[in-house]
Design a protein around this motif. Structure first.
Motif, PDB file in Angstrom:
ATOM      1  N   ALA A  97       0.808  -1.224   0.000  1.00 27.78           N
ATOM      2  CA  ALA A  97       0.000   0.000   0.000  1.00 27.78           C
ATOM      3  C   ALA A  97       0.841   1.275   0.000  1.00 27.78           C
ATOM      4  CB  ALA A  97      -0.942   0.006   1.201  1.00 27.78           C
ATOM      5  N   TRP A 123       2.887   2.142  -2.250  1.00 24.31           N
ATOM      6  CA  TRP A 123       3.085   2.623  -3.626  1.00 24.31           C
ATOM      7  C   TRP A 123       1.798   2.613  -4.427  1.00 24.31           C
ATOM      8  CZ3 TRP A 123       7.843   4.528  -4.237  1.00 24.31           C
ATOM      9  CH2 TRP A 123       8.853   4.060  -3.375  1.00 24.31           C
ATOM     10  N   VAL A 124       1.650   3.627  -5.268  1.00 27.67           N
ATOM     11  CA  VAL A 124       0.621   3.627  -6.302  1.00 27.67           C
ATOM     12  C   VAL A 124       1.217   3.073  -7.591  1.00 27.67           C
ATOM     13  CG1 VAL A 124      -0.872   5.086  -7.734  1.00 27.67           C
ATOM     14  CG2 VAL A 124      -0.680   5.523  -5.274  1.00 27.67           C
ATOM     15  N   SER A 125       2.439   3.461  -7.899  1.00 29.77           N
ATOM     16  CA  SER A 125       3.160   2.918  -9.051  1.00 29.77           C
ATOM     17  C   SER A 125       4.649   2.940  -8.748  1.00 29.77           C
ATOM     18  CB  SER A 125       2.861   3.715 -10.323  1.00 29.77           C
ATOM     19  OG  SER A 125       3.165   5.082 -10.157  1.00 29.77           O
ATOM     20  N   ASP A 165       1.790  10.943  -4.960  1.00 30.70           N
ATOM     21  CA  ASP A 165       1.114  10.758  -6.239  1.00 30.70           C
ATOM     22  C   ASP A 165       0.218  11.923  -6.668  1.00 30.70           C
ATOM     23  OD1 ASP A 165       0.783   9.168  -8.534  1.00 30.70           O
ATOM     24  OD2 ASP A 165      -1.181   8.521  -7.840  1.00 30.70           O
ATOM     25  N   THR A 200      -2.407  10.181 -10.022  1.00 35.77           N
ATOM     26  CA  THR A 200      -3.792   9.799  -9.727  1.00 35.77           C
ATOM     27  C   THR A 200      -4.388  10.550  -8.546  1.00 35.77           C
ATOM     28  OG1 THR A 200      -3.423   8.029  -8.093  1.00 35.77           O
ATOM     29  CG2 THR A 200      -3.125   7.452 -10.428  1.00 35.77           C
ATOM     30  N   ALA A 259      -4.536   9.439  -5.757  1.00 32.96           N
ATOM     31  CA  ALA A 259      -5.260   8.336  -5.104  1.00 32.96           C
ATOM     32  C   ALA A 259      -6.706   8.230  -5.579  1.00 32.96           C
ATOM     33  CB  ALA A 259      -5.201   8.445  -3.580  1.00 32.96           C
ATOM     34  N   PRO A 312      -8.061   6.529  -9.117  1.00 28.72           N
ATOM     35  CA  PRO A 312      -7.720   5.954 -10.426  1.00 28.72           C
ATOM     36  C   PRO A 312      -8.469   6.580 -11.594  1.00 28.72           C
ATOM     37  CG  PRO A 312      -7.949   4.226  -8.783  1.00 28.72           C
ATOM     38  CD  PRO A 312      -8.397   5.493  -8.118  1.00 28.72           C
ATOM     39  N   ASN A 352       1.347   6.377  -2.177  1.00 23.50           N
ATOM     40  CA  ASN A 352      -0.041   6.446  -1.757  1.00 23.50           C
ATOM     41  C   ASN A 352      -0.310   7.691  -0.900  1.00 23.50           C
ATOM     42  OD1 ASN A 352      -2.690   5.659  -1.413  1.00 23.50           O
ATOM     43  ND2 ASN A 352      -2.211   3.856  -0.182  1.00 23.50           N
ATOM     44  N   GLN A 409      -6.840  10.617  -0.528  1.00 23.41           N
ATOM     45  CA  GLN A 409      -7.354  11.031  -1.834  1.00 23.41           C
ATOM     46  C   GLN A 409      -7.479  12.549  -1.961  1.00 23.41           C
ATOM     47  OE1 GLN A 409     -11.537  10.064  -3.142  1.00 23.41           O
ATOM     48  NE2 GLN A 409     -10.409   8.554  -4.382  1.00 23.41           N
ATOM     49  N   SER A 433      -7.924   6.135   0.910  1.00 26.65           N
ATOM     50  CA  SER A 433      -7.339   5.805  -0.385  1.00 26.65           C
ATOM     51  C   SER A 433      -7.836   4.456  -0.869  1.00 26.65           C
ATOM     52  CB  SER A 433      -5.805   5.755  -0.278  1.00 26.65           C
ATOM     53  OG  SER A 433      -5.243   5.199  -1.450  1.00 26.65           O
ATOM     54  N   TYR A 436      -6.148   2.547  -2.545  1.00 25.72           N
ATOM     55  CA  TYR A 436      -4.970   1.673  -2.552  1.00 25.72           C
ATOM     56  C   TYR A 436      -4.686   1.101  -1.158  1.00 25.72           C
ATOM     57  CZ  TYR A 436      -4.358   3.999  -7.025  1.00 25.72           C
ATOM     58  OH  TYR A 436      -4.558   4.495  -8.293  1.00 25.72           O
TER      59      TYR A 436
END
Length: 583
Positions: A36, A38-40, A73, A83, A85, A87, A115, A118, A128, A130
């Motif tokens: 959790a 990381w988002v990417s 992010d 994003t 948070a 998508p 992450n 949001q 989030s 994620y």
């Protein structure tokens, strides 16, 4: 693995480590850490591209050569989606945010996007899709938000520094909960060009660092005016012949009155803050009680005044068009239930100016203000059950800063005892508050107080390692604690070791000597001691205060050297520098 910037740069420049070797090791650790965070993540192809560019350069040529970092992010980085948070909001930027590009141009390597709460709405790190990130130190508790992923990436040992944002505390609360340094810079000195806005007029890019030295280093490199950012400001130290404001020798710090401090029933946090205040006094600061109410009244305007509509201006239309993609708490905060009369905007601005005027009178009494970073902490389950009120509690000491145009620095301050039977203690942090452009002055304070909160080894030097002496460079990474004298129990001899004269202090005399006390991490201290040549060694010496610290001592062979005329008794001088002047 030591991920401090100075350690990595030293390893690269001595060719005992390469960025490729480091990144291979770090990505193995990233796979073990909570997903959790990381988002990417940086792909193998991206990483190879970054590394090939570095490998064509000399490690001495770039100030952040091969230094790994993470990016929140809501901050653009070319090659990654942004994003915030959400998508459904994702887009791929055509270029990196101004600050990201600047750091990468200096040689830093991005490891991925982290992450967050949001749309950067929250101080809790659980809002989030994620997932919520478990706190490394107390897994059932929150990591703090909204920059939770960036703080966790650093706390879990996955990078050397990270970028977050801070509109209402998002760069400070996660620092406190993760035992990190969190820089909330003066608004505008770090460009927000390429940052998804929360409140555009108040947003700051923030920096998470492992220590205050790294924080100072990255802040200095990241600070620059951006002609494309309407809110960018020129820092005084970036102007021709300009300089950063520094801490005066006789410095003062303000602490809120007892009835204005709030710990929400957390006695461990209260006790930890009281200890922190004593540390600041021990480090040379003078405590002055201030009235905190005008700061608190200004803070309430952030969510009760017109600034909440600035959040709506940023992403409100998207939220209305994609209600099913939005966290319910985020939607409740950003989407207004009613629309006030436009005059309410001006009423809010006037109210803020009134509070600022009163707050400035209080601030004029001191150099900095000291508060807890947060008054308490919460379990993830507690926050999910009562999301708005507990989030509001966490912002008690943070929400006013950007409204009043202040700078801030969150630093670790030991631990707080826990009343939770399953947890013995929590990481605890305090925040240093400065006026606009006081950023480096706050780091000066951190340098003074941090050794008192750390597990670093304190030791005294009395000769060639003193300030201004030939070997002082060996203490470049050490924290200076104090200048003092020993107890009157020693003799001092001068002898020649190569080209540099050195002292040997032995027990059994009646003289006191001038010493300077420094602190190093246990690992750094071990390396330092390993290089001490005979007849010197490291033992315990008594200071004039009665305190025992490690220090340079000579063995009895120095007496034989004195008999042979190879060492001179200089006990009567009481100060190595006086002997040096006599030569």
């Amino acid at each position: 693995m030591e991920l401090e910037i100075s350690s990595l740069l030293s390893a690269y420049r001595s060719h005992t480590l390469t960025p490729r070797e480091l990144l291979e090791s770090l990505f193995a650790e990233i796979e073990k850490a909570p997903a959790a965070i990381w988002v990417s993540k940086t792909s193998e192809g991206q990483l190879d591209s970054y590394l090939k560019k570095l490998e064509a350069r000399d490690p001495e040529s770039l100030p952040l050569y091969g230094i790994p970092f993470a990016i929140k992010d809501n901050i653009d980085c070319e090659g990654f989606e942004s994003t915030a948070a959400c998508p459904a909001y994702a887009y791929k930027p055509s270029r990196s945010a101004f600050v990201v590009k600047r750091l990468m141009d200096f040689g830093a390597i991005p490891l991925g996007k982290t992450n967050m709460d949001q749309f950067a709405t929250g101080l809790v790190g659980v809002r989030s899709p994620y997932g919520a990130i478990p706190n490394k130190y107390v897994p059932e508790y929150i990591s703090g938000g909204s920059s939770s992923g960036s703080a966790a990436a650093l706390a879990y040992g996955l990078c050397s520094f990270s970028l977050g944002t801070d509109t209402a505390g998002s760069g400070r609360i996660p620092a406190a909960f993760n035992n990190l340094v969190g820089v909330k810079p003066t608004r505008g000195i770090l460009s927000t060009n390429g940052v998804i806005p929360a409140c555009k007029s108040l947003d700051c890019v923030s920096i998470f660092a492992l220590n205050h030295a790294d924080a100072r280093y990255v802040l200095n490199l990241a600070t620059a005016e951006d002609s494309e950012d309407a809110y960018s400001r020129v820092a005084p130290w970036n102007e021709p012949n300009g300089f950063a404001k520094r801490l005066p020798e006789d410095w003062t710090f303000g602490v809120p009155a007892e009835n204005e401090l709030e710990f929400f029933g957390n006695s461990g946090y209260k006790e930890a803050f009281e200890k922190a205040v004593k540390v600041f006094e021990k480090a040379g600061g003078k405590k002055i009680t201030i009235h905190f109410t005008p700061f608190l009244e200004a803070a309430r305007l952030l969510y009760e005044g017109p600034w909440v509509f600035e959040r709506y201006d940023a992403v409100g239309k998207f939220i209305e068009e994609h209600p099913e993609e939005i966290h319910p708490v985020t939607k409740a905060i950003i989407s207004p239930k009613t629309t006030p009369h436009p005059s309410a905007v001006f009423a809010g601005f006037h109210a803020l100016q009134e509070k600022k005027k009163i707050a400035e009178r209080e601030f004029s009494k001191v150099n900095i203000i000291l508060t807890p970073t947060a008054g308490t902490t919460y379990k993830t389950a507690e926050v999910e059950a009562n999301p708005i009120q507990l989030n509001s509690n966490l912002g008690y000491y943070t929400n006013y800063m950007n409204l009043l145009d202040y700078s801030a620095l969150a630093i670790p301050a030991g631990t707080a005892k826990s009343s939770d039977p399953n947890v013995s203690e929590f990481p605890f942090g305090v925040t240093l508050v400065g006026k606009a452009f006081d950023d480096f002055m706050l780091l000066d304070v951190a340098e003074k107080v941090s050794p008192f909160f750390s597990s670093k080894v304190e030791f005294a030097v009395c000769g060639a390692h003193l300030k201004g002496e030939p070997l002082h460079y060996q203490l470049e990474s050490a924290n200076f604690i104090e200048a003092t004298t020993t107890a009157p129990e020693y003799k001092m001899y001068a002898f020649q070791d190569g080209k540099i004269p050195k002292p040997a202090m032995i027990f059994g005399g009646t003289s006191s000597f001038y010493v300077e006390v420094y602190a190093l991490s246990p690992a750094e201290f071990g390396k330092f001691v390993a290089n001490i040549p005979a007849p010197l060694g490291m033992g315990k010496i008594k200071l004039s205060s009665g305190k025992l610290v490690s220090g340079f001592i000579g063995d009895t062979s120095i007496l034989q050297k004195a008999d042979e005329g190879l060492a001179k008794d200089i006990s009567i001088l009481g100060d190595w520098r006086k002997y040096r002047l006599s030569l």
